[in-house]
Design a protein around this motif. Structure first.
Motif, PDB file in Angstrom:
ATOM      1  N   THR A   1      23.902   9.362  20.490  1.00 21.37           N
ATOM      2  CA  THR A   1      24.331  10.363  21.479  1.00 21.37           C
ATOM      3  C   THR A   1      25.261   9.846  22.577  1.00 21.37           C
ATOM      4  N   ASP A   2      25.272   8.535  22.803  1.00 22.78           N
ATOM      5  CA  ASP A   2      26.087   7.966  23.888  1.00 22.78           C
ATOM      6  C   ASP A   2      27.172   7.081  23.282  1.00 22.78           C
TER       7      ASP A   2
ATOM      8  N   TYR B   1      20.029   6.698  21.491  1.00 23.65           N
ATOM      9  CA  TYR B   1      21.177   6.508  22.372  1.00 23.65           C
ATOM     10  C   TYR B   1      22.428   6.132  21.590  1.00 23.65           C
TER      11      TYR B   1
END
Length: 124
Positions: free
Chosen positions: A63-64, A60
């Motif tokens: 990707t975030d 995460y």
């Protein structure tokens, strides 16, 4: 079998809930635990969310774009909630009956994994 249609979050017609948002929502439930009447279903749902988010944190983070700041905020709130609970400042103790015990377990795990400060995680 259910088929899933993966849609890009960049599409304006798609509503996406990013992992950072899910993390803050789960931590908000933990924060609310001390501030008012507790809801066992909400506590269990937050613990379940943390169970999925914390082990996947590296993915995460990659990707975030909101996840890193959500993680920092979550660690601070987690430490505060655990401290309040240890000092008896929550409206009720975290138990198996209200699913606060499992929720607090994941708060401790978050603190131990990320900042490795056992005194914040295991305050009680």
């Amino acid at each position: 079998w259910t088929l899933y249609n993966v849609l890009p979050c960049s599409d304006p017609s798609v509503t996406c809930v990013l992992p950072g948002t899910r993390l803050l929502s789960a931590i908000g439930t933990a924060q609310a635990f001390c501030d008012g009447p507790t809801d066992a279903e909400a506590n269990f749902a937050a613990a379940t969310a943390l169970q999925g988010l914390i082990p996947a944190r590296d993915a995460y983070l990659a990707t975030d774009p909101t996840f890193a700041s959500a993680l920092d905020t979550s660690m601070s709130i987690s430490a505060t909630v655990l401290s309040k609970s240890a000092s008896g400042m929550c409206n009720e103790p975290a138990t198996a009956c209200n699913d606060g015990a499992v929720l607090f377990h994941w708060l401790r795990g978050l603190l131990l994994l990320i900042d490795r400060n056992a005194s914040r995680a295991l305050i009680d």
